[in-house]
Design an enzyme around this catalytic site. Sequence first.
Site, short mmCIF file in Angstrom:
data_model
loop_
_atom_site.label_atom_id
_atom_site.label_comp_id
_atom_site.label_asym_id
_atom_site.label_seq_id
_atom_site.Cartn_x
_atom_site.Cartn_y
_atom_site.Cartn_z
N LYS A 145 35.53 -7.60 5.26
CA LYS A 145 34.22 -7.75 4.61
C LYS A 145 33.20 -6.79 5.22
CE LYS A 145 31.38 -11.24 5.99
NZ LYS A 145 30.03 -10.76 6.35
N ASN A 146 33.16 -6.73 6.55
CA ASN A 146 32.12 -5.93 7.19
C ASN A 146 32.36 -4.43 7.10
OD1 ASN A 146 30.74 -8.22 7.77
ND2 ASN A 146 31.20 -8.24 9.97
N CYS A 170 17.26 -15.29 10.02
CA CYS A 170 18.49 -15.88 9.50
C CYS A 170 18.94 -16.93 10.49
CB CYS A 170 19.55 -14.83 9.25
SG CYS A 170 20.30 -14.26 10.77
N ARG A 200 17.05 -11.17 14.22
CA ARG A 200 17.78 -10.00 13.72
C ARG A 200 16.89 -8.94 13.06
NH1 ARG A 200 23.38 -12.07 11.10
NH2 ARG A 200 24.00 -9.93 11.51
N ASP A 232 31.38 -12.54 16.35
CA ASP A 232 31.82 -13.24 15.13
C ASP A 232 33.04 -14.14 15.36
OD1 ASP A 232 29.75 -12.11 13.75
OD2 ASP A 232 30.97 -10.67 12.64
N ARG A 258 31.61 -17.02 1.83
CA ARG A 258 31.01 -15.70 2.07
C ARG A 258 31.98 -14.78 2.81
NH1 ARG A 258 25.85 -15.51 5.32
NH2 ARG A 258 26.40 -13.35 4.96
C1 UD1 Z 1 27.11 -6.69 12.07
C2 UD1 Z 1 28.07 -7.60 11.33
C3 UD1 Z 1 27.98 -9.01 11.91
C4 UD1 Z 1 28.19 -8.98 13.42
C5 UD1 Z 1 27.27 -7.97 14.09
C6 UD1 Z 1 27.55 -7.80 15.56
C7 UD1 Z 1 28.13 -6.61 9.14
C8 UD1 Z 1 27.82 -6.71 7.71
N1 UD1 Z 1 27.72 -7.61 9.94
O1 UD1 Z 1 25.81 -7.19 11.84
O2 UD1 Z 1 28.97 -9.82 11.28
O3 UD1 Z 1 27.93 -10.27 13.95
O4 UD1 Z 1 27.42 -6.68 13.46
O5 UD1 Z 1 28.87 -7.43 15.76
O6 UD1 Z 1 28.78 -5.66 9.57
N2 UD1 Z 1 19.28 -5.30 16.43
C9 UD1 Z 1 17.99 -4.95 16.71
N3 UD1 Z 1 17.35 -4.08 15.86
C10 UD1 Z 1 17.97 -3.56 14.77
C11 UD1 Z 1 19.31 -3.93 14.49
C12 UD1 Z 1 19.94 -4.80 15.36
O7 UD1 Z 1 17.41 -5.41 17.69
O8 UD1 Z 1 17.36 -2.79 14.04
C13 UD1 Z 1 19.97 -6.24 17.34
C14 UD1 Z 1 20.44 -7.52 16.66
O9 UD1 Z 1 19.42 -8.48 16.60
C15 UD1 Z 1 21.58 -7.94 17.56
C16 UD1 Z 1 22.19 -6.59 17.98
O10 UD1 Z 1 21.17 -5.63 17.77
O11 UD1 Z 1 21.08 -8.57 18.71
C17 UD1 Z 1 23.42 -6.20 17.23
O12 UD1 Z 1 23.19 -6.33 15.83
P1 UD1 Z 1 23.91 -5.39 14.76
O13 UD1 Z 1 25.07 -4.73 15.41
O14 UD1 Z 1 22.89 -4.55 14.10
O15 UD1 Z 1 24.44 -6.46 13.71
P2 UD1 Z 1 24.53 -6.27 12.15
O16 UD1 Z 1 24.83 -4.87 11.81
O17 UD1 Z 1 23.37 -6.95 11.51
#
Ligand code: UD1
Length: 429
Positions: free
Chosen positions: A22-23, A124, A129, A314, A406
């Site tokens: 999915k991701n 969320c 996030r 995850d 999902r």
């Molecule tokens: C993706 C995955 C999710 C997984 C996560 C971490 C998808 C669709 N989802 O989510 O299932 O749990 O990676 O492996 O691929 N952060 C910031 N600022 C930002 C972006 C992120 O501070 O602009 C922080 C987040 O709050 C979190 C960390 O960085 O603490 C990692 O998040 P991120 O790797 O971005 O997760 P997602 O891409 O949202």
Amino acid sequence: MDRIRIRGGRPLEGRIPIGGAKNAALPLMAAALLTDETLTLENLPFLADITTLSHLLVQHGVSITMTGASSAAETGHTLAISAKHIVSMTAPYDLVRKMRASVLVLGPLLARCGAAKVSLPGGCAIGTRPIDLHIAGLERLGATIELANGYVHAHAPKGLVGAEIVFAKPSVGATENLMMAASLADGETVLVNAAREPEVADLARCLNAMGGHVTGAGSDRIAVSGVSRLHGARHRVIPDRIEAGTYVIAAAITGGTIDLVGANIRDIAAVARILEEAGVVVSEAADCLRVTRANGRLIGVDVMTEPFPGFPTDLQAQIMAAMATASGAAMITETIFENRFMHVPELCRMGANINVHGASAMVRGVPELTGAQVMATDLRASVSLVLAGLAAKGETIVNRVYHLDRGYERLEEKLAACGANIERLVDGG
Ligand code: UD1
């Protein structure tokens, strides 16, 4: 609302096909916005999140054709995605709030159209996030960004320009958004402290098949040499390492043997390592990964979530369910997301002994969990309750099954095929 009923206590034995990730699929679908030609994606899982992103793409003007069977087939779907004409550069709140990953359209829309307006995803269930890393990165590529009325308004009328972007922390989504945007930028972009997840590398492979020039994906330094246009391509989505890891833990918690067909050991090495310490044998067979817990209880092992190649956040809820039944204690520390322990009170209702201290949970294993009515507020927490239910004595009812839909394709079918007593109660029936 559908529920899942489990009568626990049976070891699982059998084969489970692992679907497309999915991701990986979500950013790949967003990448279709980068070209006016057709991007064909094979091995897509049939999941609610894929449908949500399809709806978003369609309202941007994208046409999507799906082929491939949804049930019983071991192979996934094929989507032909064509963004020949983009009619809207807005990703509205109603769609983005359903799924955070919708923010992945921001980079491609901005790079292709010179403007994009994407709703801020908001909070969320697993924390605030933010998307500050996505925004700062696009600004480094020359975009002007304003936040107003709950939306990100991004403009780059003369196109994006390559730059060095140093992420303050590795973010999967920000790395993917920037990699896509940089593919159509003028000149070279270097992403430093990039996310190393296999889904990032899969997106890079697809961008390269579309005529892009991305190197280093899978490491923490990715170079993207921008091109003036990308073309159509055909790409096969990698197997879902989180689905695979979840079924590894299903074998571990029930004490059975499961063959995971199509799973990739390299992508779940950290998970296999922890489970081997806990007394599970994970071995490579001809076309599958074989997972066996042959003798006795699991042994408690400490786990800390980390960016790839560490133990994935995850799978944190799922490993906690397993550790709740282990002999001895396990300290589980969550370093990626705040507020990702909502499964703890529900597991405790099933007899688990877990205390949360800040970002760590002390799990003291109990000999047996007992069935209960439970519910969870996110996808991975929900599946951890299913796993706990498979091991528990008596009947467990998991409410809010839409979370599971999902991210887990045919969950109850796959588990029932291995001997689990599990069924979906449709519409409260
Ligand atoms: C993706 C995955 C999710 C997984 C996560 C971490 C998808 C669709 N989802 O989510 O299932 O749990 O990676 O492996 O691929 N952060 C910031 N600022 C930002 C972006 C992120 O501070 O602009 C922080 C987040 O709050 C979190 C960390 O960085 O603490 C990692 O998040 P991120 O790797 O971005 O997760 P997602 O891409 O949202």
